[in-house]
Design a protein around this motif. Structure first.
Motif, PDB file in Angstrom:
ATOM      1  N   MET A   1       0.756  -1.184  -0.077  1.00  0.00           N
ATOM      2  CA  MET A   1       0.162  -0.067   0.045  1.00  0.00           C
ATOM      3  C   MET A   1       0.734   1.213  -0.016  1.00  0.00           C
ATOM      4  SD  MET A   1      -1.430  -0.032   3.742  1.00  0.00           S
ATOM      5  CE  MET A   1      -2.100   1.869   3.780  1.00  0.00           C
ATOM      6  N   LYS A   2       0.236   2.437  -0.466  1.00  0.00           N
ATOM      7  CA  LYS A   2       1.087   3.581  -0.545  1.00  0.00           C
ATOM      8  C   LYS A   2       1.045   4.348   0.784  1.00  0.00           C
ATOM      9  CE  LYS A   2      -0.010   4.488  -5.695  1.00  0.00           C
ATOM     10  NZ  LYS A   2      -0.630   5.223  -6.520  1.00  0.00           N
ATOM     11  N   GLU A   3       2.274   4.944   1.127  1.00  0.00           N
ATOM     12  CA  GLU A   3       2.521   5.765   2.199  1.00  0.00           C
ATOM     13  C   GLU A   3       1.478   6.702   2.180  1.00  0.00           C
ATOM     14  OE1 GLU A   3       6.172   7.977   4.447  1.00  0.00           O
ATOM     15  OE2 GLU A   3       6.364   7.192   2.773  1.00  0.00           O
ATOM     16  N   GLY A   4       1.018   7.067   3.540  1.00  0.00           N
ATOM     17  CA  GLY A   4      -0.068   8.289   3.694  1.00  0.00           C
ATOM     18  C   GLY A   4      -1.563   7.933   3.273  1.00  0.00           C
ATOM     19  N   LYS A   5      -1.476   6.784   2.842  1.00  0.00           N
ATOM     20  CA  LYS A   5      -3.011   6.553   2.321  1.00  0.00           C
ATOM     21  C   LYS A   5      -3.734   5.541   3.388  1.00  0.00           C
ATOM     22  CE  LYS A   5      -2.684   8.501  -1.523  1.00  0.00           C
ATOM     23  NZ  LYS A   5      -3.386   9.853  -1.935  1.00  0.00           N
ATOM     24  N   LEU A   6      -5.073   5.488   3.139  1.00  0.00           N
ATOM     25  CA  LEU A   6      -6.009   4.528   3.869  1.00  0.00           C
ATOM     26  C   LEU A   6      -6.362   3.474   3.240  1.00  0.00           C
ATOM     27  CD1 LEU A   6      -8.510   5.450   6.484  1.00  0.00           C
ATOM     28  CD2 LEU A   6      -8.829   3.607   5.011  1.00  0.00           C
ATOM     29  N   ALA A   7      -6.036   2.214   3.562  1.00  0.00           N
ATOM     30  CA  ALA A   7      -6.456   1.015   3.012  1.00  0.00           C
ATOM     31  C   ALA A   7      -7.334   0.160   3.774  1.00  0.00           C
ATOM     32  CB  ALA A   7      -5.214   0.224   2.529  1.00  0.00           C
ATOM     33  N   ARG A 148     -16.839   7.720  11.198  1.00  0.00           N
ATOM     34  CA  ARG A 148     -15.975   7.002  10.096  1.00  0.00           C
ATOM     35  C   ARG A 148     -15.369   8.316   9.221  1.00  0.00           C
ATOM     36  NH1 ARG A 148     -20.569   4.973   6.071  1.00  0.00           N
ATOM     37  NH2 ARG A 148     -20.925   3.482   7.872  1.00  0.00           N
ATOM     38  N   PHE A 149     -16.144   9.286   9.160  1.00  0.00           N
ATOM     39  CA  PHE A 149     -15.676  10.283   8.306  1.00  0.00           C
ATOM     40  C   PHE A 149     -14.577  11.465   9.415  1.00  0.00           C
ATOM     41  CE2 PHE A 149     -19.444   9.278   6.114  1.00  0.00           C
ATOM     42  CZ  PHE A 149     -19.071   9.221   4.875  1.00  0.00           C
ATOM     43  N   GLU A 150     -14.822  11.122  10.529  1.00  0.00           N
ATOM     44  CA  GLU A 150     -13.895  11.865  11.302  1.00  0.00           C
ATOM     45  C   GLU A 150     -12.521  11.337  11.374  1.00  0.00           C
ATOM     46  OE1 GLU A 150     -15.169  12.683  15.348  1.00  0.00           O
ATOM     47  OE2 GLU A 150     -17.225  13.589  14.958  1.00  0.00           O
ATOM     48  N   ILE A 151     -12.708   9.821  11.264  1.00  0.00           N
ATOM     49  CA  ILE A 151     -11.210   9.138  11.318  1.00  0.00           C
ATOM     50  C   ILE A 151     -10.633   9.363  10.040  1.00  0.00           C
ATOM     51  CG2 ILE A 151     -10.283   6.776  10.787  1.00  0.00           C
ATOM     52  CD1 ILE A 151     -12.283   5.770  13.143  1.00  0.00           C
ATOM     53  N   LYS A 152     -11.266   9.439   8.923  1.00  0.00           N
ATOM     54  CA  LYS A 152     -10.687   9.605   7.516  1.00  0.00           C
ATOM     55  C   LYS A 152     -10.281  11.325   7.665  1.00  0.00           C
ATOM     56  CE  LYS A 152      -9.496   9.413   3.262  1.00  0.00           C
ATOM     57  NZ  LYS A 152      -8.625   8.716   2.700  1.00  0.00           N
ATOM     58  N   LYS A 153     -10.832  11.972   8.141  1.00  0.00           N
ATOM     59  CA  LYS A 153     -10.344  13.413   7.917  1.00  0.00           C
ATOM     60  C   LYS A 153      -8.966  13.485   8.703  1.00  0.00           C
ATOM     61  CE  LYS A 153     -12.050  18.287   9.456  1.00  0.00           C
ATOM     62  NZ  LYS A 153     -13.196  18.962  10.086  1.00  0.00           N
ATOM     63  N   LEU A 154      -9.029  12.922  10.004  1.00  0.00           N
ATOM     64  CA  LEU A 154      -7.649  12.944  10.889  1.00  0.00           C
ATOM     65  C   LEU A 154      -6.652  12.181   9.936  1.00  0.00           C
ATOM     66  CD1 LEU A 154      -8.811  12.312  14.385  1.00  0.00           C
ATOM     67  CD2 LEU A 154      -7.961  14.150  13.565  1.00  0.00           C
ATOM     68  N   GLN A 155      -7.122  11.155   9.261  1.00  0.00           N
ATOM     69  CA  GLN A 155      -5.781  10.321   8.397  1.00  0.00           C
ATOM     70  C   GLN A 155      -5.369  11.418   7.390  1.00  0.00           C
ATOM     71  OE1 GLN A 155      -6.218   8.960   5.043  1.00  0.00           O
ATOM     72  NE2 GLN A 155      -4.302   8.427   5.130  1.00  0.00           N
ATOM     73  N   LYS A 156      -6.229  11.849   6.676  1.00  0.00           N
ATOM     74  CA  LYS A 156      -5.630  12.955   5.719  1.00  0.00           C
ATOM     75  C   LYS A 156      -4.772  14.211   6.550  1.00  0.00           C
ATOM     76  CE  LYS A 156      -7.783  13.773   1.921  1.00  0.00           C
ATOM     77  NZ  LYS A 156      -8.979  14.304   1.060  1.00  0.00           N
ATOM     78  N   ARG A 157      -5.302  14.785   7.404  1.00  0.00           N
ATOM     79  CA  ARG A 157      -4.816  15.866   8.090  1.00  0.00           C
ATOM     80  C   ARG A 157      -3.464  15.387   8.521  1.00  0.00           C
ATOM     81  NH1 ARG A 157      -6.894  18.627  13.561  1.00  0.00           N
ATOM     82  NH2 ARG A 157      -5.216  19.926  14.057  1.00  0.00           N
ATOM     83  N   LEU A 158      -3.161  14.256   8.969  1.00  0.00           N
ATOM     84  CA  LEU A 158      -1.897  13.835   9.293  1.00  0.00           C
ATOM     85  C   LEU A 158      -0.990  13.095   8.553  1.00  0.00           C
ATOM     86  CD1 LEU A 158      -3.137  12.579  12.949  1.00  0.00           C
ATOM     87  CD2 LEU A 158      -2.137  14.659  12.475  1.00  0.00           C
ATOM     88  N   ASN A 159      -1.798  12.785   7.496  1.00  0.00           N
ATOM     89  CA  ASN A 159      -0.997  11.974   6.345  1.00  0.00           C
ATOM     90  C   ASN A 159      -0.412  10.816   6.802  1.00  0.00           C
ATOM     91  OD1 ASN A 159      -0.223  11.711   3.528  1.00  0.00           O
ATOM     92  ND2 ASN A 159       1.884  12.493   4.172  1.00  0.00           N
ATOM     93  N   ILE A 160      -1.084   9.927   7.786  1.00  0.00           N
ATOM     94  CA  ILE A 160      -0.477   8.877   8.355  1.00  0.00           C
ATOM     95  C   ILE A 160      -1.045   7.381   7.688  1.00  0.00           C
ATOM     96  CG2 ILE A 160      -2.765   8.764  10.036  1.00  0.00           C
ATOM     97  CD1 ILE A 160      -0.721   7.332  11.902  1.00  0.00           C
ATOM     98  N   THR A 161      -0.124   6.608   7.219  1.00  0.00           N
ATOM     99  CA  THR A 161      -0.530   5.396   6.486  1.00  0.00           C
ATOM    100  C   THR A 161      -1.528   4.813   7.533  1.00  0.00           C
ATOM    101  OG1 THR A 161       1.652   5.637   5.577  1.00  0.00           O
ATOM    102  CG2 THR A 161       0.378   3.404   5.461  1.00  0.00           C
ATOM    103  N   THR A 162      -2.727   4.332   7.070  1.00  0.00           N
ATOM    104  CA  THR A 162      -3.499   3.490   7.868  1.00  0.00           C
ATOM    105  C   THR A 162      -4.125   2.174   7.325  1.00  0.00           C
ATOM    106  OG1 THR A 162      -4.291   5.806   8.701  1.00  0.00           O
ATOM    107  CG2 THR A 162      -5.958   3.832   9.017  1.00  0.00           C
ATOM    108  N   ILE A 163      -4.165   1.082   8.050  1.00  0.00           N
ATOM    109  CA  ILE A 163      -5.007   0.044   7.692  1.00  0.00           C
ATOM    110  C   ILE A 163      -6.234  -0.009   8.582  1.00  0.00           C
ATOM    111  CG2 ILE A 163      -4.997  -2.600   7.623  1.00  0.00           C
ATOM    112  CD1 ILE A 163      -2.079  -2.235   7.008  1.00  0.00           C
ATOM    113  N   TYR A 164      -7.441  -0.138   7.828  1.00  0.00           N
ATOM    114  CA  TYR A 164      -8.428  -0.156   8.509  1.00  0.00           C
ATOM    115  C   TYR A 164      -9.469  -1.570   8.122  1.00  0.00           C
ATOM    116  CZ  TYR A 164     -13.160   1.937   9.961  1.00  0.00           C
ATOM    117  OH  TYR A 164     -14.392   2.557  10.479  1.00  0.00           O
ATOM    118  N   ILE A 165      -9.632  -2.128   9.236  1.00  0.00           N
ATOM    119  CA  ILE A 165     -10.292  -3.483   9.186  1.00  0.00           C
ATOM    120  C   ILE A 165     -11.766  -3.468   9.394  1.00  0.00           C
ATOM    121  CG2 ILE A 165     -10.281  -5.876  10.153  1.00  0.00           C
ATOM    122  CD1 ILE A 165      -7.788  -5.547   8.771  1.00  0.00           C
TER     123      ILE A 165
END
Length: 210
Positions: A1-7, A148-165
C-alpha cells in the motif's frame, strides 16, 4: 500500500482480517511470508519496536486510569519527558475533540468518546502506521457514520498510513483510498473503491457483505 493512504481490508467474519492486522502489529507471528514496513523487515521484531499503533474493537482502555493516563501510557513507555507528555496529550485531546476531559475515567464516557480516547492514545505516539481493527463495530449506526468520516479527516490531516479492518462494505468504500477484499485468508481483489464497487471480481462475496 502507498504511504499516507488509507487501505481498508474488507471481508466476512473468519476471513483472516484481524489475524492479518495483528500480525502487522506483532501480536501474532505469521506461519509463512514476511512483513515489511517500508524497506524494513519487521516480521520478527517485537511489537514495541515496530512503531505501529492499534485501535481495537473494544477500545482496550485501562478502566482504572484516567483519560490523561490512558493517552500518556505509550509516551511513558517511550520514556518521554513530563513536559513533552503533557504537551502531546493536550494536542491529542484537541485532535479528537475531547479537550477538558482528561480527568474522566472510561466508565464515565460514552462508547463514542471511549473510541476517541483510544484513537488519541494511538496517534499520540506518532506511529509510522495506524492499525484500526473494526474500530466502530460496537457503536450505534448514527455515531458510527459520523466517526468514520472523522477518522478519514484525521488520517488525511496527519497524512498517516492507515489500515482499516471492516466487514462493512459501505464503510470501506466510503473512506478508503484502497480496498483489499479478503476471503478465506486470500486476497480476492486489491483495487480502488470505485473498481471494487463497479467491477467486483467475486460478486457473490460482495453480495454477502451487503
Amino acid at each position: 500500500m502507498k504511504e499516507g493512504k488509507l487501505a481498508a481490508i474488507l471481508g466476512p467474519s473468519g476471513s483472516g482480517k484481524s489475524t492479518l492486522v495483528r500480525s502487522i502489529a506483532g501480536f501474532v507471528r505469521p506461519e509463512s511470508g514476511e512483513i515489511f514496513l517500508g524497506d524494513r523487515n519487521i516480521t520478527h521484531e517485537k511489537p514495541e519496536l515496530r512503531n505501529t499503533a492499534m485501535v481495537f474493537q473494544n477500545y482496550a482502555l485501562w478502566p482504572h486510569m484516567t483519560v490523561y493516563q490512558n493517552i500518556a501510557y505509550g509516551l511513558k513507555l517511550r520514556k518521554k519527558s513530563q513536559g513533552e507528555i503533557e504537551q502531546k496529550v493536550r494536542w491529542a485531546l484537541e485532535l479528537v475533540d475531547l479537550p477538558g476531559l482528561e480527568e474522566r475515567y472510561p466508565t464515565q464516557m460514552s462508547g463514542g468518546q471511549q473510541q476517541r480516547v483510544a484513537l488519541a492514545r494511538a496517534l499520540v505516539v506518532d506511529p509510522e502506521i495506524l492499525l484500526l481493527d473494526e474500530p466502530l463495530s460496537n457503536l450505534d449506526a448514527k455515531i458510527r457514520y459520523r466517526l468514520r468520516f472523522e477518522i478519514k479527516k484525521l488520517q488525511k490531516r496527519l497524512n498517516i498510513t492507515t489500515i482499516y479492518i471492516t466487514h462493512d462494505q459501505e464503510e470501506a468504500l466510503s473512506i478508503a483510498d484502497q480496498v483489499i477484499l479478503l476471503n478465506d485468508g486470500l486476497i480476492q481483489q486489491d483495487d480502488t473503491p470505485e473498481a471494487i464497487y463497479s467491477r467486483p471480481r467475486v460478486k457473490k462475496l460482495m453480495i454477502k457483505l451487503t
